[in-house]
Design a protein around this motif. Structure first.
Motif, mmCIF file in Angstrom:
data_model
loop_
_atom_site.group_PDB
_atom_site.id
_atom_site.type_symbol
_atom_site.label_atom_id
_atom_site.label_comp_id
_atom_site.label_asym_id
_atom_site.label_seq_id
_atom_site.Cartn_x
_atom_site.Cartn_y
_atom_site.Cartn_z
ATOM 1 N N ASP A 1 0.731 -1.377 -0.089
ATOM 2 C CA ASP A 1 -0.165 -0.082 0.005
ATOM 3 C C ASP A 1 0.742 1.263 -0.145
ATOM 4 N N ALA A 2 0.464 2.024 -0.719
ATOM 5 C CA ALA A 2 1.563 3.266 -0.863
ATOM 6 C C ALA A 2 0.840 4.344 0.127
ATOM 7 N N TYR A 3 2.146 5.066 0.714
ATOM 8 C CA TYR A 3 1.660 6.082 1.837
ATOM 9 C C TYR A 3 2.553 7.313 1.476
ATOM 10 N N LEU A 4 2.598 8.485 2.060
ATOM 11 C CA LEU A 4 3.223 9.556 2.193
ATOM 12 C C LEU A 4 3.837 9.931 0.543
ATOM 13 N N PRO A 5 3.017 10.402 -0.451
ATOM 14 C CA PRO A 5 3.353 10.543 -1.460
ATOM 15 C C PRO A 5 4.045 11.790 -1.860
ATOM 16 N N LYS B 1 13.640 0.186 -0.615
ATOM 17 C CA LYS B 1 12.332 0.371 -0.417
ATOM 18 C C LYS B 1 11.705 0.266 -1.863
ATOM 19 N N LYS C 1 3.577 11.117 -9.391
ATOM 20 C CA LYS C 1 3.285 10.790 -8.091
ATOM 21 C C LYS C 1 4.137 9.985 -7.632
ATOM 22 N N ALA D 1 5.410 7.340 -4.434
ATOM 23 C CA ALA D 1 4.944 6.835 -3.142
ATOM 24 C C ALA D 1 5.811 5.653 -2.703
ATOM 25 N N LEU E 1 6.072 2.075 -0.743
ATOM 26 C CA LEU E 1 5.111 0.814 -0.240
ATOM 27 C C LEU E 1 5.254 0.509 0.978
ATOM 28 N N LYS E 2 4.277 0.259 1.788
ATOM 29 C CA LYS E 2 4.342 -0.660 3.188
ATOM 30 C C LYS E 2 4.669 -1.985 3.036
#
Length: 94
Positions: free
Chosen positions: A18-22, A77, A89, A91, A93-94
């Protein structure tokens, strides 16, 4: 700063997560990730600092001459990159 470079590996592989903090960067008709990052290098470097870096520093003194080197390496990462007509964009990934 004597030398600063940013390298993107050509050996990219598919990752899941899941993408976060783009980070959203404006683009000028280019879909080349290296060019986009080079044009926005200071903003991207500041973004990487927030994500975390590995720091390796060495310092030597020889005949009263001091030399030092600091290498900042992004922690391993996966990133998701989406291109649009006006922006890219990026971002992690977790």
């Amino acid at each position: 700063m004597y030398n600063e470079s940013l390298q993107v590996s050509p050996a990219m592989q598919r990752c899941n997560g899941d993408a976060y903090l783009p980070l959203i960067l404006e683009v000028d008709k280019s879909k080349n990730l290296r060019e986009i990052l080079s044009e926005n290098s200071s903003e991207f470097i500041n973004y990487l600092h927030k994500l975390g870096l590995n720091v390796k520093h060495s310092q030597k003194n020889y005949n009263y001459q001091n030399t030092s080197t600091t290498v900042l390496t992004l922690k391993t990462k996966c990133f998701k990159v989406d291109f649009n007509d006006n922006f890219a964009k990026i971002a992690p990934l977790k």
